[in-house]
Structures are given as structure tokens and as C-alpha cells.
Design a protein around this motif. Sequence first.
Motif, PDB file in Angstrom:
ATOM      1  N   ILE A 183       0.858  -1.186   0.000  1.00 35.37           N
ATOM      2  CA  ILE A 183       0.000   0.000   0.000  1.00 35.37           C
ATOM      3  C   ILE A 183       0.896   1.239   0.000  1.00 35.37           C
ATOM      4  CG2 ILE A 183      -1.849   1.204   1.287  1.00 35.37           C
ATOM      5  CD1 ILE A 183      -2.573  -1.734   0.434  1.00 35.37           C
ATOM      6  N   ALA A 202      -1.072   6.203  -6.394  1.00 32.49           N
ATOM      7  CA  ALA A 202      -0.346   5.457  -7.423  1.00 32.49           C
ATOM      8  C   ALA A 202       1.025   6.060  -7.726  1.00 32.49           C
ATOM      9  CB  ALA A 202      -1.175   5.401  -8.706  1.00 32.49           C
ATOM     10  N   GLY A 226      -5.298   1.599  -7.326  1.00 30.13           N
ATOM     11  CA  GLY A 226      -5.663   2.366  -6.133  1.00 30.13           C
ATOM     12  C   GLY A 226      -7.067   2.928  -6.247  1.00 30.13           C
ATOM     13  N   GLY A 284      -3.190   4.086  -2.602  1.00 32.96           N
ATOM     14  CA  GLY A 284      -2.937   3.303  -3.808  1.00 32.96           C
ATOM     15  C   GLY A 284      -2.255   2.007  -3.422  1.00 32.96           C
ATOM     16  N   TRP A 285      -2.078   1.117  -4.398  1.00 29.85           N
ATOM     17  CA  TRP A 285      -1.373  -0.118  -4.095  1.00 29.85           C
ATOM     18  C   TRP A 285      -0.713  -0.678  -5.350  1.00 29.85           C
ATOM     19  CZ3 TRP A 285      -6.683   0.390  -2.977  1.00 29.85           C
ATOM     20  CH2 TRP A 285      -7.565  -0.166  -3.907  1.00 29.85           C
ATOM     21  N   GLN A 305      -6.308   4.220   5.307  1.00 26.76           N
ATOM     22  CA  GLN A 305      -6.116   2.805   4.944  1.00 26.76           C
ATOM     23  C   GLN A 305      -7.210   1.941   5.569  1.00 26.76           C
ATOM     24  OE1 GLN A 305      -2.326   0.911   5.100  1.00 26.76           O
ATOM     25  NE2 GLN A 305      -1.177   2.819   5.009  1.00 26.76           N
TER      26      GLN A 305
END
Length: 420
Positions: free
Chosen positions: A100, A104, A246, A259-260, A287
Amino acid sequence: MLAVSKKAGNLIGSEIIRLAGEINEKIKQGQTIHNFTIGDFNPSLFPIPEMLKERIIYHYQHNQTNYPPADGVAELRESVSEFLSHHGGLSYSAKDEIIIAAGARPVIYSIFQTIVDPGEKVIFPVPSWNNNHYTFLSNAQEIIIETSPEHNFMPSADDIRPHIQEAVLLALCSPLNPTGTVFKREQLEEICDMILAENRRREGKQKPLYLMYDQIYWLLTLGNTEHVDPVSLRPEMRNYTLFVDGISKGFAATGVRVGWSFGPAPVMQKMKSILGHIGAWAPRAEQLATADFLRNHQAVDEYLNWIREQAGIRLFGFYDGFKQLRAEGYQVDAIIPQGAIYLTVQFDLKGMRRPTGEILQGTDDIMTYLLSEAGFAIVPFFAFGSSRDSNWYRVSIGTCQTETIPTILHKIKNALSRLS
Ligand SMILES: Cc1ncc(COP(=O)(O)O)c(C=O)c1O
């Protein structure tokens, strides 16, 4: 002047942000500008999901304010894992294959830092978003592939093939910013097959060629448009694909900063260290709230149906309008929108004469003419790396009020009809 590093000294700012600054200046001076330049949402038209907002507040109220773990809170990694499986048919482990970050951008930055050594080559098609900047920040060499309107501005395996042996990273995006077009299944399959063949050739002797697959807009496909990804099409691509994803676009949450990335564990774990050093974590409360929200399938589906519909109304409102203008004989065209919040429009006006007598010499003049005569502010594709004389432009609809579309088209038609 302050002395700074060569890297900082040579950095170029984002063309789009610069352009948006100029336009905001005009707005401040009282001009009516329909500003469709920035790839963001007006939050009064596109608010984030109500539940996401409530859960963010809830987690702050419960003092979730300390450092999150470097790869993200476990709740969110698990929730993302489940989300990817439910919505994308992908299976990635929350333990070590998902990380995470604060949106992005840090994900992309850390992918480049993890994969690319100074002087190595990165391939990306243009027009595309910001790959030039990330390549520059890595002291890497760019290999640019200019795509064409005939192929919806998406690259083909044949376009990439001549350069593939030299590169360590290929950066692709679908749905694509700035075009709002997507990869077709067969197109992406051919690219994957080419990467797999290249990596078989390299086997152990050379760093593999990685694919950065930016799918930040994948939840915003329109109508029957299918989103395809490398790993679903070719499971072997799992070893080489680094996803960028994300909540920024699909849930209109650009300022929430969650984002992830997901991909092979050894790469993710190095990205985690880089993200940890720069501290580009998403805040803990955001989160946890995202974890709660993504688990609620009903809230997610309702929101996605709504936002896709809203984006579609605007994109097709403009698309139909431009096609109508074309049918009436004006030098404009548009590419059918397939996803994201962007429409690709052509203004083939070079060489035409303004009412005041000056000739429109090129992209900049055309942009200025549309801005001054129709209050229509859009971004030329050269801001996304296309050649300076490209006459294609991006219309970003995240700030567009649907009711204004007919008026704007009317103003554009008037402006066009004054050219000779
Ligand atoms: C293709 C693409 N990737 C990534 C991003 C960055 O997303 P974030 O706001 O989550 O950093 C953008 C933003 O415009 C984008 O267009």
C-alpha cells in the motif's frame, strides 16, 4: 540562484499542471472558462463514496493516527486481496504480494527505483502519462513509441518488438490516460507473449524485462468495454508484472491518497523498503477506511455503477457532439470513449485563418484560439509526449457539469465557423 543537484536542476514540471495554472489565472480575471485540463474530479460533482468518508472520520475519531506498517495495514492488504479476487479474478497474497502507498504515484516511483539502474532503458508509448518524468528520475534512457489514432493510440507488439532486447521495463497503461482507450484482449496477449519469449531468451543471464501495468482507471470502463490484464491473459506473466492501482480514480478519491501495487513478492518487498525510506505511506485512518469500504460489495457496486454512468454521460455527450460537428463539415474528430475520464478529440485547424486574419500555426495557436473564443480548455497530446505537431487533445470530464455540454459545443461550433 540556489545550487541544486543536476537532477533537480534538469527536472521539467508537469505540462498539464503548468497549463492549468495559466487557465486558473484567466478564471481569476473573470473569464468564463470550461476547464477540462486536469485529470481530477470536482468533488461537488463527483464526491467520494459516503461510506468511505464516514469510515475515515470514524478511524480518526478512534485515534488511528500513528505510523502504519511500511507495506500498509494488514486489514487493507487483505481487503485489497479480496477485492482483486472478487472484481478482477486475480489471486494475490496479502502477506507479501501487495503493498500500500499514498496513491499510485509513489507506487510508480518505487517500481522504477526497484527495477531500473541508471543508464538502462525503459520503453513506453506516447501519448501517456508521466513516464518521461519517472524515467528521468531514475537516470534511465527512454525509448518512446509513438502510437496512432488508427489503433486508438494503443501500442502493438510489433511497435515494441524492435526495442525489446535493450529494455528492463515496459510501462503500459489501460484504460489509458490521456486517450480513454483500452487494450484489446488480442493486443495485450501478443505483447505478453513477446515479453515471455524475451524473458525465456534472457533466462538467468540478464535481468528480466518487467511490465509495469498501470490500471488505475480499470474500474471506470464504459458500457461493454472489457478491462484486460496481463496475468489473467497469461498466468506466466505473474513473475514479470508489477501492477499500479488504487482508489484515486475509480472512487474519485484523488486527494485521499490510497494506492497499491501487487506483483512478485521479491520485487514488492524491495518496493516496500523504498516506500518506507521516503515515507510515502497512506495515512492509517484512510487505509483502515478503505479496507472497510472495499469489503462492502454493495456499497462498492452501487458507487461504481453511478460513477461509470456519470462519466459515460459526459464522455458520450462530447463525443456525439464532436461527431455531429464533423458531420456538419467542421475539421474535428473524436475517438469513441472506452474508459477513464478522458475523451480524445482532434482539431485539424492548422493553417486556418482567425477572424482577425492571423493564421493558426499549430497546436499552441489552436489551443489558445479555443480557449479565447470558446472558453474551452483542453490539453494537447504533446503534453503527454506526442510530437509537437500532433493535433489531438485530451478532454477531461471530471469537472464537467452535464447541463453545460450543449452550450460548450455551441460555443465551439461558433468559434469553428469563424475560421476560414
Ligand atoms: C495513468 C495514471 N497513473 C497514475 C496516476 C496517479 O494516481 P494517484 O493520484 O493515485 O497518484 C494518474 C493520475 O492522473 C494517472 O493518470
